[in-house]
Design a protein around this motif. Sequence first.
Motif, mmCIF file in Angstrom:
data_model
loop_
_atom_site.group_PDB
_atom_site.id
_atom_site.type_symbol
_atom_site.label_atom_id
_atom_site.label_comp_id
_atom_site.label_asym_id
_atom_site.label_seq_id
_atom_site.Cartn_x
_atom_site.Cartn_y
_atom_site.Cartn_z
ATOM 1 N N ILE A 99 76.786 -24.044 -55.807
ATOM 2 C CA ILE A 99 76.006 -25.368 -55.918
ATOM 3 C C ILE A 99 76.731 -26.276 -57.057
ATOM 4 O O ILE A 99 76.580 -27.273 -56.730
ATOM 5 C CB ILE A 99 74.424 -25.144 -56.090
ATOM 6 C CG1 ILE A 99 74.030 -24.101 -54.965
ATOM 7 C CG2 ILE A 99 73.437 -26.327 -55.998
ATOM 8 C CD1 ILE A 99 72.560 -23.781 -55.102
ATOM 9 N N GLY A 100 76.764 -25.565 -58.074
ATOM 10 C CA GLY A 100 77.473 -26.518 -58.996
ATOM 11 C C GLY A 100 78.806 -27.045 -58.489
ATOM 12 O O GLY A 100 79.039 -28.335 -58.838
ATOM 13 N N GLN A 101 79.493 -26.476 -57.841
ATOM 14 C CA GLN A 101 80.793 -26.773 -57.489
ATOM 15 C C GLN A 101 80.660 -27.951 -56.367
ATOM 16 O O GLN A 101 81.262 -28.932 -56.612
ATOM 17 C CB GLN A 101 81.594 -25.675 -56.669
ATOM 18 C CG GLN A 101 82.282 -24.963 -57.964
ATOM 19 C CD GLN A 101 82.966 -23.563 -57.205
ATOM 20 O OE1 GLN A 101 82.949 -23.546 -56.020
ATOM 21 N NE2 GLN A 101 83.408 -22.735 -58.095
ATOM 22 N N ARG A 102 79.562 -27.696 -55.693
ATOM 23 C CA ARG A 102 79.110 -28.831 -54.598
ATOM 24 C C ARG A 102 78.853 -30.374 -55.286
ATOM 25 O O ARG A 102 79.223 -31.459 -55.069
ATOM 26 C CB ARG A 102 78.076 -28.729 -53.720
ATOM 27 C CG ARG A 102 78.165 -27.363 -52.861
ATOM 28 C CD ARG A 102 79.233 -28.031 -51.556
ATOM 29 N NE ARG A 102 78.246 -29.370 -50.876
ATOM 30 C CZ ARG A 102 77.481 -29.119 -50.108
ATOM 31 N NH1 ARG A 102 76.875 -27.817 -49.878
ATOM 32 N NH2 ARG A 102 76.886 -30.259 -49.604
ATOM 33 N N LEU A 103 78.232 -30.135 -56.489
ATOM 34 C CA LEU A 103 77.720 -31.193 -57.339
ATOM 35 C C LEU A 103 79.038 -31.948 -58.128
ATOM 36 O O LEU A 103 78.961 -33.195 -58.125
ATOM 37 C CB LEU A 103 76.474 -30.872 -58.284
ATOM 38 C CG LEU A 103 75.249 -30.066 -57.773
ATOM 39 C CD1 LEU A 103 74.487 -29.726 -58.884
ATOM 40 C CD2 LEU A 103 74.795 -31.164 -56.910
ATOM 41 N N ALA A 156 81.706 -31.947 -56.744
ATOM 42 C CA ALA A 156 82.536 -32.399 -55.642
ATOM 43 C C ALA A 156 81.980 -33.825 -55.458
ATOM 44 O O ALA A 156 82.786 -34.706 -55.163
ATOM 45 C CB ALA A 156 82.693 -31.762 -54.516
ATOM 46 N N LEU A 157 80.539 -33.873 -55.611
ATOM 47 C CA LEU A 157 80.108 -35.542 -55.468
ATOM 48 C C LEU A 157 80.308 -36.403 -56.572
ATOM 49 O O LEU A 157 79.961 -37.341 -56.470
ATOM 50 C CB LEU A 157 78.476 -35.055 -55.133
ATOM 51 C CG LEU A 157 77.756 -34.556 -54.021
ATOM 52 C CD1 LEU A 157 76.564 -34.286 -54.095
ATOM 53 C CD2 LEU A 157 78.222 -35.400 -52.871
ATOM 54 N N GLY A 158 80.818 -35.583 -57.601
ATOM 55 C CA GLY A 158 81.336 -36.764 -58.886
ATOM 56 C C GLY A 158 80.423 -36.750 -59.986
ATOM 57 O O GLY A 158 80.405 -37.557 -60.834
ATOM 58 N N LEU A 159 79.819 -35.480 -59.935
ATOM 59 C CA LEU A 159 78.741 -35.392 -60.951
ATOM 60 C C LEU A 159 79.154 -34.505 -62.251
ATOM 61 O O LEU A 159 80.050 -33.443 -61.886
ATOM 62 C CB LEU A 159 77.263 -34.620 -60.572
ATOM 63 C CG LEU A 159 76.851 -35.276 -59.328
ATOM 64 C CD1 LEU A 159 75.257 -34.858 -59.020
ATOM 65 C CD2 LEU A 159 76.360 -36.946 -59.587
ATOM 66 N N TRP A 160 79.078 -34.972 -63.419
ATOM 67 C CA TRP A 160 79.489 -34.165 -64.526
ATOM 68 C C TRP A 160 78.065 -33.167 -64.707
ATOM 69 O O TRP A 160 77.186 -33.745 -65.168
ATOM 70 C CB TRP A 160 79.774 -34.894 -65.917
ATOM 71 C CG TRP A 160 80.866 -35.673 -65.778
ATOM 72 C CD1 TRP A 160 81.191 -36.801 -65.232
ATOM 73 C CD2 TRP A 160 81.981 -35.072 -66.140
ATOM 74 N NE1 TRP A 160 82.497 -37.147 -65.454
ATOM 75 C CE2 TRP A 160 83.114 -35.969 -65.846
ATOM 76 C CE3 TRP A 160 82.745 -33.721 -66.715
ATOM 77 C CZ2 TRP A 160 84.533 -35.986 -66.099
ATOM 78 C CZ3 TRP A 160 84.031 -33.597 -66.938
ATOM 79 C CH2 TRP A 160 84.923 -34.950 -66.835
ATOM 80 N N VAL A 161 78.078 -31.891 -64.530
ATOM 81 C CA VAL A 161 76.921 -30.984 -64.775
ATOM 82 C C VAL A 161 77.043 -30.094 -65.842
ATOM 83 O O VAL A 161 78.090 -29.467 -66.041
ATOM 84 C CB VAL A 161 76.634 -30.432 -63.510
ATOM 85 C CG1 VAL A 161 76.282 -31.320 -62.403
ATOM 86 C CG2 VAL A 161 77.730 -29.672 -62.887
ATOM 87 N N GLU A 162 75.921 -29.748 -66.474
ATOM 88 C CA GLU A 162 75.975 -28.576 -67.544
ATOM 89 C C GLU A 162 74.679 -27.806 -66.901
ATOM 90 O O GLU A 162 73.842 -28.017 -66.629
ATOM 91 C CB GLU A 162 75.442 -29.175 -68.865
ATOM 92 C CG GLU A 162 75.626 -28.149 -69.845
ATOM 93 C CD GLU A 162 75.209 -28.635 -71.289
ATOM 94 O OE1 GLU A 162 74.868 -27.987 -72.085
ATOM 95 O OE2 GLU A 162 75.161 -30.298 -71.314
ATOM 96 N N ARG A 163 75.276 -26.398 -67.030
ATOM 97 C CA ARG A 163 74.605 -25.486 -66.442
ATOM 98 C C ARG A 163 73.570 -24.942 -67.349
ATOM 99 O O ARG A 163 73.801 -24.664 -68.406
ATOM 100 C CB ARG A 163 75.316 -24.341 -66.006
ATOM 101 C CG ARG A 163 74.650 -23.051 -65.444
ATOM 102 C CD ARG A 163 75.639 -22.178 -64.953
ATOM 103 N NE ARG A 163 75.079 -20.615 -64.738
ATOM 104 C CZ ARG A 163 75.395 -19.995 -63.595
ATOM 105 N NH1 ARG A 163 76.163 -20.400 -62.663
ATOM 106 N NH2 ARG A 163 74.779 -19.021 -63.249
#
Length: 326
Positions: free
Chosen positions: A14-18, A20-27
């Motif tokens: 799911i992190g990878q999908r986010l 791919a949408l252009g989001l910088w995510v921190e788990r």
Amino acid sequence: MIVTLKAGVHAQAIGQRLVALGLWVERLEGDGRVCFQVGPSSRRVSRESLLSVDGVEAVLSSRSAHPLVDAGPRTVRAGGHELGVGCEVLILAGPCAVESEEQIERLAAALAARGASFLRGGAFKPRTSPYAFQGHGAEALAWMRRAADAHGLSVVTEVMSELDAEVVAEHADLLQIGSRNMHNPKLLERASKTGRPILLKRGMAATIEEWLSAGEYCLLHGAPGVVFCERGVRGFDPSTRNLLDLAAVALLAEVHHVPVVADLSHAVGRRDLIPPLARAAIAAGAHGLVVEVHDDPGAALSDGPQALHPDELTPLVRLAKTGGQR
Ligand code: PEP
Ligand code: MN
């Protein structure tokens, strides 16, 4: 913004999908559950798109610090001109300071003949040194108004003090808040209460969120519109006077959809870089270009090295009218 996940899902996928949408995510992990914090440099993605990602449970978003800007006017009408999303790129030009009645009349004629829309010029001047020339004040406002009216131009000029907000609003179509005053809420309030639209220059070390919040404050206090003006931020390299932040121009134009102009003279401090940066600013989405113009830049009372000669405005106007095509 926080994206929470359902129990037992494959968080990494799911992190990878986010991403791919252009989001910088921190788990973030806790209580055996995973969620993702979305960073501020992320692309704007709708809540619905995030909720449609398999395994996402909820999207918790914080309130925008600038709802009026987000929902607010996409164009600003000032004098006889409209500036902003979907409008022709306009030229706002004139001397750094209004030096005399003859000078501003001569320049207004030259600028109007070459296709500028706004006459700019300081009657009240902020200066790096308080001992430098501070402008001719209220007298210069009247000279400017007369010159602009005689040649079909609109007037933009700076208001530096709460005490001058009314007199500046009597003479100008668009009230400029200078870079040094973007963080001055009392001035923003008084200028906005005049009912004139505001040209809000970015503070030289202001973040984009701070700049948008200052715009919000103007709308909250009655300004009918805000034109955001990128004028360069303090950089580390003295080769240019400031660091022109074209990413900010693109962000405001393309993501926030607010009226934004680029002040090329104050951004780079040298006239030779104005033509290439005019092309770049228009390509980035600028709705207008601010340039200082003087018919004898060597004799200018302030900022001569960054002023164009009126004749050098012609290619810029052509560029603006063709939307940046050379
Ligand atoms: C100006 O536009 O005259 C000016 C002083 O600019 P800034 O506030 O961006 O320094
Ligand atoms: Mn100047």
